[in-house]
Design a protein around this motif. Structure first.
Motif, mmCIF file in Angstrom:
data_model
loop_
_atom_site.group_PDB
_atom_site.id
_atom_site.type_symbol
_atom_site.label_atom_id
_atom_site.label_comp_id
_atom_site.label_asym_id
_atom_site.label_seq_id
_atom_site.Cartn_x
_atom_site.Cartn_y
_atom_site.Cartn_z
ATOM 1 N N LEU A 1 43.023 54.954 19.125
ATOM 2 C CA LEU A 1 43.127 56.376 19.451
ATOM 3 C C LEU A 1 41.755 56.999 19.649
ATOM 4 O O LEU A 1 40.772 56.635 18.982
ATOM 5 N N LYS A 2 41.719 57.948 20.574
ATOM 6 C CA LYS A 2 40.500 58.672 20.918
ATOM 7 C C LYS A 2 40.729 60.160 20.673
ATOM 8 O O LYS A 2 41.875 60.630 20.626
ATOM 9 N N SER A 3 39.644 60.896 20.577
ATOM 10 C CA SER A 3 39.765 62.334 20.337
ATOM 11 C C SER A 3 40.559 63.008 21.458
ATOM 12 O O SER A 3 41.290 63.971 21.213
ATOM 13 N N GLU A 4 40.441 62.483 22.668
ATOM 14 C CA GLU A 4 41.161 63.085 23.789
ATOM 15 C C GLU A 4 42.663 62.819 23.760
ATOM 16 O O GLU A 4 43.409 63.323 24.597
ATOM 17 N N ASP A 5 43.127 62.004 22.810
ATOM 18 C CA ASP A 5 44.559 61.805 22.625
ATOM 19 C C ASP A 5 45.177 62.907 21.773
ATOM 20 O O ASP A 5 46.403 62.949 21.614
ATOM 21 N N THR A 6 44.352 63.771 21.227
ATOM 22 C CA THR A 6 44.855 64.880 20.416
ATOM 23 C C THR A 6 45.759 65.780 21.256
ATOM 24 O O THR A 6 45.352 66.274 22.311
ATOM 25 N N ALA A 7 46.986 65.969 20.782
ATOM 26 C CA ALA A 7 47.970 66.731 21.538
ATOM 27 C C ALA A 7 49.266 66.815 20.734
ATOM 28 O O ALA A 7 49.430 66.106 19.735
ATOM 29 N N VAL A 8 50.162 67.638 21.220
ATOM 30 C CA VAL A 8 51.545 67.598 20.752
ATOM 31 C C VAL A 8 52.285 66.622 21.662
ATOM 32 O O VAL A 8 52.199 66.739 22.885
ATOM 33 N N TYR A 9 52.991 65.683 21.050
ATOM 34 C CA TYR A 9 53.695 64.646 21.797
ATOM 35 C C TYR A 9 55.199 64.939 21.788
ATOM 36 O O TYR A 9 55.774 65.223 20.736
ATOM 37 N N TYR A 10 55.791 64.833 22.980
ATOM 38 C CA TYR A 10 57.199 65.135 23.171
ATOM 39 C C TYR A 10 57.920 63.913 23.759
ATOM 40 O O TYR A 10 57.363 63.227 24.624
ATOM 41 N N CYS A 11 59.142 63.701 23.330
ATOM 42 C CA CYS A 11 59.987 62.742 24.026
ATOM 43 C C CYS A 11 61.041 63.518 24.810
ATOM 44 O O CYS A 11 61.362 64.670 24.486
#
Length: 123
Positions: free
Chosen positions: A86-96
Motif C-alpha cells: 500500500l502507498k499513501s495515494e491509496d488512501t480513500a474510501v473504498y466502495y463495492c
C-alpha cells in the motif's frame, strides 16, 4: 432489500496490507459481477477492480495492477479486495458495487453500492 456492507478498512503503514470484504444480501449473488471503486479526498470516485460472476475474469486499474487482487466466495456471498504494498495515494474510501451493464470502469455501469470503508495509508 439489497445490502452491500464493506469492512476491513483501517490505518496501515506504507508497504503494508489490508483485505477488504464486501458482504452482499438480498440479491442472487452468483449472478452478479462486482466492482470496487475508491474516492480520495477532493477527488471523484474511481474504478479499482472488477470480477465476473464466476470469478474467472478480473480487471484492474493500472494504478493497482500487481498490488491488489479481487476475489469472491459465492458460498459466502462475499467479494474481497486484497491490497498489498500500500502507498499513501491509496488512501480513500473504498466502495463495492454490483455491475449492471456498460463500461466496467464507469460508475454509471453499476447499480447497487455499499456505504464504503475508509483506508488510510500513513507514510
Amino acid at each position: 432489500q439489497v445490502q452491500l456492507i464493506e469492512s476491513g478498512g483501517g490505518v496501515v503503514q506504507a508497504g503494508g496490507s489490508l483485505r477488504l470484504s464486501c458482504a452482499a444480501s438480498g440479491l442472487p449473488f452468483a449472478h452478479y459481477a462486482f466492482g470496487w471503486f475508491r474516492q480520495a479526498p477532493g477527488k471523484e470516485r474511481a474504478f479499482v477492480a472488477v470480477i465476473s460472476w464466476s470469478g474467472d475474469t478480473t480487471d484492474y486499474a493500472d494504478s493497482v495492477k500487481g498490488r491488489f487482487t479481487i476475489s469472491r466466495d459465492n458460498a459466502k456471498f462475499t467479494v474481497y479486495l486484497q491490497m498489498n504494498s500500500l502507498k499513501s495515494e491509496d488512501t480513500a474510501v473504498y466502495y463495492c458495487a454490483t455491475y449492471r451493464s456498460g463500461t466496467f470502469e464507469e460508475e454509471a455501469s453499476y447499480g447497487y453500492w455499499g456505504q464504503g470503508t475508509q483506508v488510510t495509508v500513513s507514510s
